[in-house]
Write an enzyme that holds these catalytic residues in place. Sequence first.
Site, PDB file in Angstrom:
ATOM      1  N   ASP A 357       2.200   8.244  12.667  1.00 43.94           N
ATOM      2  CA  ASP A 357       1.627   9.458  12.076  1.00 43.94           C
ATOM      3  C   ASP A 357       1.823   9.505  10.561  1.00 43.94           C
ATOM      4  O   ASP A 357       0.897   9.796   9.807  1.00 43.94           O
ATOM      5  CB  ASP A 357       2.254  10.690  12.723  1.00 43.94           C
ATOM      6  CG  ASP A 357       1.202  11.721  13.102  1.00 43.94           C
ATOM      7  OD1 ASP A 357       0.007  11.490  12.838  1.00 43.94           O
ATOM      8  OD2 ASP A 357       1.574  12.769  13.662  1.00 43.94           O
ATOM      9  N   ASP A 358       3.043   9.237  10.113  1.00 47.25           N
ATOM     10  CA  ASP A 358       3.286   9.260   8.674  1.00 47.25           C
ATOM     11  C   ASP A 358       2.537   8.141   7.970  1.00 47.25           C
ATOM     12  O   ASP A 358       2.071   8.318   6.841  1.00 47.25           O
ATOM     13  CB  ASP A 358       4.790   9.160   8.399  1.00 47.25           C
ATOM     14  CG  ASP A 358       5.496  10.474   8.657  1.00 47.25           C
ATOM     15  OD1 ASP A 358       5.394  11.375   7.817  1.00 47.25           O
ATOM     16  OD2 ASP A 358       6.129  10.610   9.716  1.00 47.25           O
TER      17      ASP A 358
END
Length: 613
Positions: A357-358
């Site tokens: 996600d990051d």
Amino acid sequence: MVLSEQIRAEMDGLIDKIKLDQSDDGSWRYCFESGPMTDAYMIIILRTLEYNDEDLIKTLVNRLLIKQDSSGAWKLFDDDSGNLSVTVEAYTALLFSGYIEISNEKMKKAEEFIRQNGGLESVHVSTKFMLALHELYPWPSFFPIPLLLMNVPKSFPLSFYKFSSYVRFHFAPLLILGHKKFTTKNKWTPTIQHLFTNNKLKKISKKRRFPAFKIPFIKTFSKIGIKKAEEYIIQNIERDGTLSSYASATFIAIYALLSLGYEVTSPVIQNAVLGIKSFLFELDDSHHIQNSPSTIWDTALTSYALQEADVPLNDEAIRSSANYLLSLQLKIVENNSTIGLGGWGFSDSNTQNPDVDDTQAVLRATTTLSLIDDDYRKSWNAGVKWLFEMQNKDGGWASFEKNSSKYLKLIFPIQNFVDTAIDPSTADLTGRTIEFLGSKLKLNMNHPRIEDGVDWLVNNQNEDGSWYGRWGISYIYGTWAAITGMKAVGIPSNHPSIQKANSWLLNIKQLDGGWGESCKSDIERKYIPLSFSTVVHTSWVIDTLISINDYPTSEIDEGILNILNWLKTPDKRMTYPTGGGLPGHFYINYHSYHSIWPLLTLSHYLKKYKTSD
């Protein structure tokens, strides 16, 4: 004023506010606000170590008292009737502090709530674990996760390394403590026996000694396991002293190190405390210990939102944030040698635990820069390569791991085990990754990775048309990610999955013209509406509807107007938790979300419908 002018005016205001919030190093440091657990545990650990920082302890006591409900309980979200486990944690911490007496009226109310809801026997397993460390609850005679797990080869299905990395950071110290059944007690340790409702269990809790293993080979293997667990902890201590940048893991690690003979004065333990203290965030009414500062996540999403709102690349806010993100890309290390660049983590102190996600968020924020700058191009290419490599065999993407074993959940019958130990493909991770690959890499269904990802989404859609989102609340979140991802890679709006999702979103519209979902959804694993709409949920839904519809609909325009109005009067619509961590136990109010998602949605409305107004 026509709608487009109202939108532009609000966007300009949001942009100005966001720029003022930026730190000198280019980052955005918004609060990662959760429930009472971290504040309570910080008080307990300070008293346990007799690290008597009275100012901090008083500050956290104030925070807990402010957050206590009039019923005597502590809540995780507004529509919660009170959470037994966090109430016990806060109650225990207040007694540990020495500043609140058991006879205090607030404590009496808390005690009544605890006893009415099942007492200490009914709290979450993690709360029982914390109490057991202080002789306030009995250790189980058989610990459900054996230390011998550390000795299983990495290639075996039941290896310690088959668990998600997030869980390994917590399990390594927990395995040591569970094996040793470690306890500690000092003058600050309170008495909470009155919170038991089962007299038999109350008597058992006073027994503190457990027989040691005397079979030689078991003792030998246990010793080897302890050494491996300790080594894992030490190897994953970050530069700020925390265990992989998580306060929750660091709390457990401190106790594990104490059990292994580390003195309170050991630099490892002292640095761990300082690391957790550095997570303290000053809010308007109190101070809060964040479990893990969300600096990379917030900075990447904020920079991306500004760029979507047409803030130019040469703007200082964009350039400085990009430089900050570039400096935090993690390296891929094998056999103690760096073999290349990889993804990004959640916190700026995280150097060993990248996540999907990051990584996709940072890549979004640096895509355009990669077209004009060699440094960003090298970083971006490596990040995309890592993101591709993280796709699971089933076509989806998970958070930390690739092809996580689904069989682990069948072996350890522990509360919330399935929510943490394994890391399967999820709709939010898969949808957002596909959206990045479509909108920024310009990939479509002709690409086999995209085809596999979309197939996973279609096959995992719920009957009602929604998708469950693992790291947000919950079905609105997952559906937004899935649909915007599918649309970005060219799936037509008349596709059955998109039509089902569209109908579901319109059917759950609130009477106030917006959307809101309760945190109870991820506990019950079904959509549960809030009694009011939130700015974030409404932004996600309107963004989804914009991606589906070629022209603005009445629902879209009404939602946009609501967002514009609600941003002017901050209230519970902007503070209700929309981030998820552990169902029923850990929820997040991302302070960044109240600016990021409205700005993105307003920007997407103008870009798509600018000639329709």
